[in-house]
Design a protein around this motif. Structure first.
Motif, mmCIF file in Angstrom:
data_model
loop_
_atom_site.group_PDB
_atom_site.id
_atom_site.type_symbol
_atom_site.label_atom_id
_atom_site.label_comp_id
_atom_site.label_asym_id
_atom_site.label_seq_id
_atom_site.Cartn_x
_atom_site.Cartn_y
_atom_site.Cartn_z
ATOM 1 N N ALA A 196 10.897 64.704 73.937
ATOM 2 C CA ALA A 196 11.046 64.368 72.589
ATOM 3 C C ALA A 196 12.055 65.141 71.898
ATOM 4 C CB ALA A 196 9.613 64.165 71.720
ATOM 5 N N ASP A 197 11.691 66.521 72.146
ATOM 6 C CA ASP A 197 12.686 67.372 71.524
ATOM 7 C C ASP A 197 14.132 67.251 71.982
ATOM 8 O OD1 ASP A 197 10.576 68.699 69.970
ATOM 9 O OD2 ASP A 197 10.313 70.152 71.426
ATOM 10 N N ILE A 200 15.877 64.268 70.458
ATOM 11 C CA ILE A 200 16.222 64.543 69.054
ATOM 12 C C ILE A 200 17.481 65.346 69.248
ATOM 13 C CG2 ILE A 200 15.556 65.771 66.797
ATOM 14 C CD1 ILE A 200 12.823 64.817 67.432
ATOM 15 N N SER A 222 12.189 59.201 60.503
ATOM 16 C CA SER A 222 11.864 58.158 61.566
ATOM 17 C C SER A 222 11.383 56.728 60.967
ATOM 18 C CB SER A 222 10.719 58.848 62.781
ATOM 19 O OG SER A 222 9.501 59.315 61.643
ATOM 20 N N CYS A 264 12.593 53.755 66.335
ATOM 21 C CA CYS A 264 11.566 53.745 67.545
ATOM 22 C C CYS A 264 11.031 52.199 67.414
ATOM 23 C CB CYS A 264 10.524 54.653 67.755
ATOM 24 S SG CYS A 264 11.365 56.498 68.303
ATOM 25 N N ASP A 291 7.840 58.668 72.336
ATOM 26 C CA ASP A 291 8.368 57.945 71.119
ATOM 27 C C ASP A 291 7.517 58.444 69.919
ATOM 28 O OD1 ASP A 291 10.473 56.434 72.220
ATOM 29 O OD2 ASP A 291 9.711 54.303 71.957
ATOM 30 N N ILE A 294 8.396 61.828 68.978
ATOM 31 C CA ILE A 294 9.819 61.905 68.477
ATOM 32 C C ILE A 294 9.569 61.435 66.877
ATOM 33 C CG2 ILE A 294 11.753 60.500 68.062
ATOM 34 C CD1 ILE A 294 11.800 60.122 71.329
#
Length: 354
Positions: A196-197, A200, A222, A264, A291, A294
């Motif tokens: 996830a990092d 981003i 988000s 997402c 997702d 994130i």
């Protein structure tokens, strides 16, 4: 500073791999967000006394209203986590609620090692994860009355007997007594959070390729869009429309100077054709848990409907908006909520009614 933002120092440290000085940004719960009352009211139609205006929101831990857990006594009896039909959001509610009830009763939770959540989060920090859960086969069973409402009777049982809970248990009130403990256990495992990092970081790097975006602090918001299986659902789910997302995007632009949106969804094609695209990035090709990580890593969250969206907002800690109402009046799913939906939606979330 109005809200946690991602600045150039954070970005440079993150790209260098300096984890100590480049941690994922989080919102300070004591931070108070203020905005012009008239402008806010025009953008958000708050229709009930329970809905808080943006001008009066102050982030803080929800006050405990149920029995406090006694951590000084070693549990003598246990509660079993029984698998149900459902995906990630449903499973998270069942675990969190079972854990909250068990802690309030001085019991421990038994989790089968094959349970999906075991491979996503850190449940071992609060529960016993076992390969063999045969001791759960013949225990007493408690069941809820409604899926999305708080049922006090579920908590009324003798804690001197081992017990299993069955149902969806979709109310934060079951575990508000152990919010911090649930958050620690619902921390994503490293491979998921690292993925996830990276997503981003890649988005931010691409965003800064535009010279106009450099040397600014950006607030990350988000957006989760749930469509797919609930579009025209026979049980009465409502789908958050285009107008809801446009209104909430404009709302965040009015609150923060520089906003970057990350989307997402289980229907990215619809999102690309209907959401505002300025400073908006669409995420594709990841697992449901990546997702969610994130979404939860951003400063604030625009949710839609469903338990997956609910948990994505809960984990993010920032300002959370939700589409209301999530069910059609007179439908089957509407009967599963409390009268005013207060058992389901957190009181400090922002309701948006069209």
């Amino acid at each position: 500073m109005r809200g946690a933002t991602w600045d150039m120092t954070f970005y440079k440290n993150w790209l260098k791999g300096d984890k100590q000085n480049a941690t994922t940004p989080r919102i300070n719960f004591k931070q108070k967000i203020t905005t012009d009352n008239k402008r806010t009211t025009a953008m958000i139609n708050a229709t009930t006394p329970r809905t808080r205006e943006l001008s009066s929101i102050s982030y803080k831990i929800v006050k405990m209203t149920t029995v406090r857990p006694d951590s000084t006594k070693k549990p003598k009896h246990f509660m079993c986590l029984r698998p149900i039909i459902g995906r990630l959001g449903n499973l998270m509610f069942q675990y969190a609620s079972t854990y909250g009830i068990a802690r309030s009763k001085g019991m421990e939770v038994i989790v089968p090692s094959k349970q999906r959540l075991v491979n996503i989060f850190h449940l071992h920090l609060g529960s016993r994860v076992l390969n063999n859960t045969s001791m759960c086969k013949n225990v007493r069973t408690k069941r809820e009355i409604r899926i999305c409402a708080f049922d006090k009777e579920v908590m009324h049982f003798d804690n001197n007997k081992n017990t299993a809970l069955e149902g969806y248990l979709q109310s934060y009130k079951y575990f508000e007594n152990v919010t911090d403990e649930v958050r620690r256990q619902f921390k994503f495992q490293d491979p998921i959070q690292n993925k996830a990092d990276q997503v981003i970081r890649d988005i931010y790097k691409r965003h800064l390729e535009n010279e106009n975006n450099k040397n600014r602090s950006w607030t990350f918001v988000s957006i989760h869009v749930r469509r797919g299986d609930i579009v025209n659902h026979p049980n009465g789910y409502k789908v958050a429309p285009r107008e809801y997302f446009n209104r909430t995007q404009n709302m965040f632009r009015s609150l923060y100077k520089n906003v970057l949106f990350i989307v997402c969804s289980n229907d990215i094609k619809w999102c690309k054709g209907n959401l505002q695209t300025e400073n908006t990035y669409f995420v594709e090709g990841n697992s449901a848990e990546v997702d969610m990580a994130i979404i939860a890593s951003c400063n604030h969250t625009i949710t839609s409907v469903g338990t997956y969206s609910w948990w994505s907002g809960w984990l993010s800690k920032g300002l959370v908006t939700y589409y209301f109402p999530p069910a059609k009046e007179g439908s089957v799913i509407r009967t599963q909520y409390s009268k005013d939906y207060s058992d389901y939606f957190l009181p400090n979330w922002t309701r948006v009614t069209l």
